[in-house]
Scaffold this motif. Sequence first.
Motif, PDB file in Angstrom:
ATOM      1  N   SER A 292       0.832  -1.204   0.000  1.00  0.00           N
ATOM      2  CA  SER A 292       0.000   0.000   0.000  1.00  0.00           C
ATOM      3  C   SER A 292       0.866   1.253   0.000  1.00  0.00           C
ATOM      4  O   SER A 292       2.069   1.200   0.291  1.00  0.00           O
ATOM      5  CB  SER A 292      -0.902   0.020   1.242  1.00  0.00           C
ATOM      6  N   ALA A 293       0.258   2.378  -0.322  1.00  0.00           N
ATOM      7  CA  ALA A 293       0.969   3.657  -0.312  1.00  0.00           C
ATOM      8  C   ALA A 293       1.489   3.973   1.086  1.00  0.00           C
ATOM      9  O   ALA A 293       2.599   4.495   1.253  1.00  0.00           O
ATOM     10  CB  ALA A 293       0.052   4.772  -0.810  1.00  0.00           C
ATOM     11  N   GLU A 294       0.699   3.643   2.099  1.00  0.00           N
ATOM     12  CA  GLU A 294       1.115   3.904   3.478  1.00  0.00           C
ATOM     13  C   GLU A 294       2.323   3.039   3.853  1.00  0.00           C
ATOM     14  O   GLU A 294       3.266   3.512   4.494  1.00  0.00           O
ATOM     15  CB  GLU A 294      -0.040   3.620   4.439  1.00  0.00           C
ATOM     16  N   ALA A 295       2.294   1.771   3.435  1.00  0.00           N
ATOM     17  CA  ALA A 295       3.424   0.883   3.709  1.00  0.00           C
ATOM     18  C   ALA A 295       4.667   1.343   2.977  1.00  0.00           C
ATOM     19  O   ALA A 295       5.782   1.300   3.517  1.00  0.00           O
ATOM     20  CB  ALA A 295       3.069  -0.545   3.312  1.00  0.00           C
ATOM     21  N   ALA A 296       4.500   1.803   1.736  1.00  0.00           N
ATOM     22  CA  ALA A 296       5.633   2.308   0.968  1.00  0.00           C
ATOM     23  C   ALA A 296       6.254   3.523   1.660  1.00  0.00           C
ATOM     24  O   ALA A 296       7.482   3.672   1.690  1.00  0.00           O
ATOM     25  CB  ALA A 296       5.190   2.671  -0.443  1.00  0.00           C
ATOM     26  N   ASP A 297       5.420   4.381   2.219  1.00  0.00           N
ATOM     27  CA  ASP A 297       5.929   5.548   2.935  1.00  0.00           C
ATOM     28  C   ASP A 297       6.723   5.127   4.170  1.00  0.00           C
ATOM     29  O   ASP A 297       7.760   5.717   4.485  1.00  0.00           O
ATOM     30  CB  ASP A 297       4.778   6.465   3.349  1.00  0.00           C
ATOM     31  N   ARG A 298       6.251   4.095   4.871  1.00  0.00           N
ATOM     32  CA  ARG A 298       6.974   3.613   6.045  1.00  0.00           C
ATOM     33  C   ARG A 298       8.334   3.035   5.653  1.00  0.00           C
ATOM     34  O   ARG A 298       9.334   3.234   6.345  1.00  0.00           O
ATOM     35  CB  ARG A 298       6.136   2.561   6.780  1.00  0.00           C
ATOM     36  N   LEU A 299       8.348   2.308   4.538  1.00  0.00           N
ATOM     37  CA  LEU A 299       9.612   1.744   4.067  1.00  0.00           C
ATOM     38  C   LEU A 299      10.575   2.850   3.646  1.00  0.00           C
ATOM     39  O   LEU A 299      11.772   2.789   3.935  1.00  0.00           O
ATOM     40  CB  LEU A 299       9.350   0.789   2.898  1.00  0.00           C
ATOM     41  N   GLU A 300      10.052   3.852   2.975  1.00  0.00           N
ATOM     42  CA  GLU A 300      10.887   4.990   2.581  1.00  0.00           C
ATOM     43  C   GLU A 300      11.503   5.660   3.811  1.00  0.00           C
ATOM     44  O   GLU A 300      12.688   6.006   3.821  1.00  0.00           O
ATOM     45  CB  GLU A 300      10.049   5.994   1.796  1.00  0.00           C
ATOM     46  N   HIS A 301      10.705   5.826   4.847  1.00  0.00           N
ATOM     47  CA  HIS A 301      11.193   6.455   6.079  1.00  0.00           C
ATOM     48  C   HIS A 301      12.295   5.611   6.718  1.00  0.00           C
ATOM     49  O   HIS A 301      13.278   6.147   7.247  1.00  0.00           O
ATOM     50  CB  HIS A 301      10.029   6.646   7.056  1.00  0.00           C
ATOM     51  N   LEU A 302      12.143   4.279   6.667  1.00  0.00           N
ATOM     52  CA  LEU A 302      13.154   3.392   7.236  1.00  0.00           C
ATOM     53  C   LEU A 302      14.473   3.487   6.485  1.00  0.00           C
ATOM     54  O   LEU A 302      15.553   3.529   7.095  1.00  0.00           O
ATOM     55  CB  LEU A 302      12.642   1.945   7.203  1.00  0.00           C
ATOM     56  N   VAL A 303      14.396   3.520   5.163  1.00  0.00           N
ATOM     57  CA  VAL A 303      15.605   3.463   4.333  1.00  0.00           C
ATOM     58  C   VAL A 303      16.321   4.809   4.268  1.00  0.00           C
ATOM     59  O   VAL A 303      17.549   4.885   4.367  1.00  0.00           O
ATOM     60  CB  VAL A 303      15.239   2.981   2.911  1.00  0.00           C
TER      61      VAL A 303
END
Length: 248
Positions: A25-36
């Motif tokens: 999901s877009a929300e999950a992608a944002d969380r992954l972006e924040h992690l990386v």
Amino acid sequence: MTGTRTSERTADVVIRRLSAFRKISAEAADRLEHLVRGRVIVAAPGQELSCEGDPADRIRIVLTGWMARYKALEDGRRQIVNFALPGDTCDALIYLLRRMDHSIVCLTPVTFAEIDREHFEIFIASDRTLAEAFWCETLSNAAIQREWTMNLGRRDAFERVAHLLCELIERLRPVGLWDGHACAFPVTQLDLADATGLSVVHVNRTLQELRSSGLIVLRDRMLTVNDLDALKSAALFNPDYLHYVALE
């Protein structure tokens, strides 16, 4: 060209890779972006990122470039056991082990994210779909190792090299690095020899046979395949072992 791509988001290639296993999901992608983001490291060709016996205390996620994962004997003989491509993780659950049982070297300039256990565990605990995607990637890597065992044990030289080329193409496809006919191919003949258990001379002869059959063009670190179905047929290649369920 080394298999990299320009992206608006640091983690875009990782999101594409994981999306082959689960719909992100877009929300999950944002969380992954924040992690990386903020954990990015740059490495040079030939740089060893990890050696066998090192503590297995961090996760590395490839953002650009190609790596090789390998085992080596005391006399220097090397067996490449997998290639790590843009979007790949080395390995999502490696921190559950005490020591690295293989080494990782950069084949090209590489950028990667390095994540410690604490932050990664918090991250995957926050999103079941992302956690499943990383677990599926780990299982896919295990399936790749089984296929490589089949490659070394039962396929002849022509089939081995052709099969490896098909696999790399299929792994580059979900992250947008295969355009339907060509991709960057920074792997040397020595690398191919170490990945297929052949001599460099035998690899060179096999590549010439693939070229003369009209199946591939390999020039200036670019691989071109005009008829991928024909190459897959020659390699006896079936991509099911990659388990890209989200792309079906």
